[in-house]
Scaffold this active site. Sequence first.
Site, PDB file in Angstrom:
ATOM      1  N   GLU A   1      80.041  15.017  62.857  1.00  0.00           N
ATOM      2  CA  GLU A   1      81.421  15.731  63.079  1.00  0.00           C
ATOM      3  C   GLU A   1      81.974  15.438  64.441  1.00  0.00           C
ATOM      4  O   GLU A   1      83.126  15.656  64.526  1.00  0.00           O
ATOM      5  CB  GLU A   1      81.127  17.229  62.944  1.00  0.00           C
TER       6      GLU A   1
ATOM      7  N   LYS B   1      89.082  22.028  52.297  1.00  0.00           N
ATOM      8  CA  LYS B   1      89.195  23.392  52.281  1.00  0.00           C
ATOM      9  C   LYS B   1      90.426  23.540  51.694  1.00  0.00           C
ATOM     10  O   LYS B   1      90.596  24.467  50.675  1.00  0.00           O
ATOM     11  CB  LYS B   1      89.122  23.775  53.709  1.00  0.00           C
TER      12      LYS B   1
HETATM   13  O1  PA5 Z   1      80.882  22.484  63.851  1.00  0.00           O
HETATM   14  C1  PA5 Z   1      81.589  23.253  63.392  1.00  0.00           C
HETATM   15  O2  PA5 Z   1      82.414  23.761  64.003  1.00  0.00           O
HETATM   16  C2  PA5 Z   1      81.462  23.721  61.817  1.00  0.00           C
HETATM   17  O3  PA5 Z   1      80.225  22.842  61.337  1.00  0.00           O
HETATM   18  C3  PA5 Z   1      81.212  25.266  61.541  1.00  0.00           C
HETATM   19  O4  PA5 Z   1      80.178  25.521  62.609  1.00  0.00           O
HETATM   20  C4  PA5 Z   1      81.374  25.572  60.367  1.00  0.00           C
HETATM   21  O5  PA5 Z   1      82.399  24.991  59.707  1.00  0.00           O
HETATM   22  C5  PA5 Z   1      81.199  27.007  60.146  1.00  0.00           C
HETATM   23  O6  PA5 Z   1      82.503  27.739  60.837  1.00  0.00           O
HETATM   24  P1  PA5 Z   1      82.290  29.260  61.007  1.00  0.00           P
HETATM   25  O7  PA5 Z   1      81.500  29.664  62.133  1.00  0.00           O
HETATM   26  O8  PA5 Z   1      83.758  29.484  61.558  1.00  0.00           O
HETATM   27  O9  PA5 Z   1      82.120  30.026  59.784  1.00  0.00           O
END
Ligand code: PA5
Length: 444
Positions: free
Chosen positions: A285, A420
């Site tokens: 990511e 999403k």
């Molecule tokens: O690294 C990230 O930002 C994402 O993997 C989030 O942790 C994930 O999408 C979960 O998001 P949230 O904590 O807002 O539910």
Amino acid sequence: MSLKLNTKYLKDFVNEDEIAGIKAQVEAAAQSLHSKNGLGNDFLGWVELPTAYDKEEFARIKAAAERIKANSDILIVIGIGGSYLGARAAIELLKSPLYNNIKKDTPDIYYVGNSINPAYLNEIISLCDGKDFSVNVISKSGTTTEPALAFRIFKKMVEDKYGKEEAKNRIFATTDKARGTLKNLSDAEGYETFVIPDDVGGRFSVLTAVGLLPIAVAGCDIDALMKGAAKAQADFEADFDNNDCYKYAALRNILYRKGKSVEMLVSYDPSFVMMSEWYKQLFGESEGKDNKGIFPSAAVFSTDLHSMGQYIQDGARILFETVVDIKKPKTDLFLEPDAENLDGLNFLTNQNMSVVNRKAFEGTVLAHTEGGVPNIILELDDTTEENVGYMIYFFEKACAISGYVLGVNPFNQPGVESYKSNMFALLGKPGYEGAKAALEAKLG
Ligand code: PA5
């Protein structure tokens, strides 16, 4: 306490000039990170977190963990991505991948809200039947669909079993300090809340309440975890020549520029599987954007040598391996010789099983490097809390530096939004009406 870079098996793949050549870029990346003037600089709270965390909240986390341990057979951890992987990774590495099955005096832990599969959720729901349970819902945004959906179900389960008043003692929310649906709901219902700091992104949040509460419930020493991370924070401020974290970031980029676009994180310990999942999210990511980035993958050997071994040895030469070489297993097993030796295995006996595992490592690293796969070795003494905290920080910082050297913003994730918005449109979420018809036409 340490994690050491061993470059012995890189000699045929990376030369000294290449390292000298990239050194200035790594130093510039480190300078940007520390002076907070690089891309994504509003998400650098993790850099000093091991020494600058909220001590009052840390004490509340430990107190909440004690209450959960005292009144619950099960802790349900609700979260996805960065709000889930770190906690599970640390618990499985520190305790066991069979954590729920081993003899222990801490609650079983089940993870939900990390998929939308109904059968999996039904199974966890039925495991709670007749058991006392608590819930830790974790979401920074407070609006992520998967955990929000799971929380709706488990909130009702807690309320149905214990009533609204007792639910306040059994539901713990880890979320933004002031904003978001989950924060508002938690305040309205009177739940104890813990904070995901504004400047710490999900995948860098394992050393906040996101990871620390479940990790503490599992009976792990979170003081030692933070101590290890703090040592890493200090050690990896050193200059390039004395900084294994910076050198690892450099080596990844050198190999990437030579066409090694896949990194396989290898361990010889099944308890490392979820840590590899955490690493995959952290690097994938952070670096996979702008049509570039090393693809992070993982394997456990010798298990996966019987599935992926052929490809690694002989397939497309796009891979390099980073082996986390854990020197000391949690326990060992002495292999007794057998008088009859009918299975012919006496040559393996009169020694600990870890010795056999080490020979598997040595044999594999020689075979793979001879097959054209560069091997970076990261030597970790053992999997105590201090060393795991140290390693977590090592990877976080290496990821940030590596991303800056690659020329991307390691702290955003714009690509995650595409699925999403399609899903919301197809489900008819208010505000997404416009795209629904067009997407349905594409699906036919
Ligand atoms: O690294 C990230 O930002 C994402 O993997 C989030 O942790 C994930 O999408 C979960 O998001 P949230 O904590 O807002 O539910």
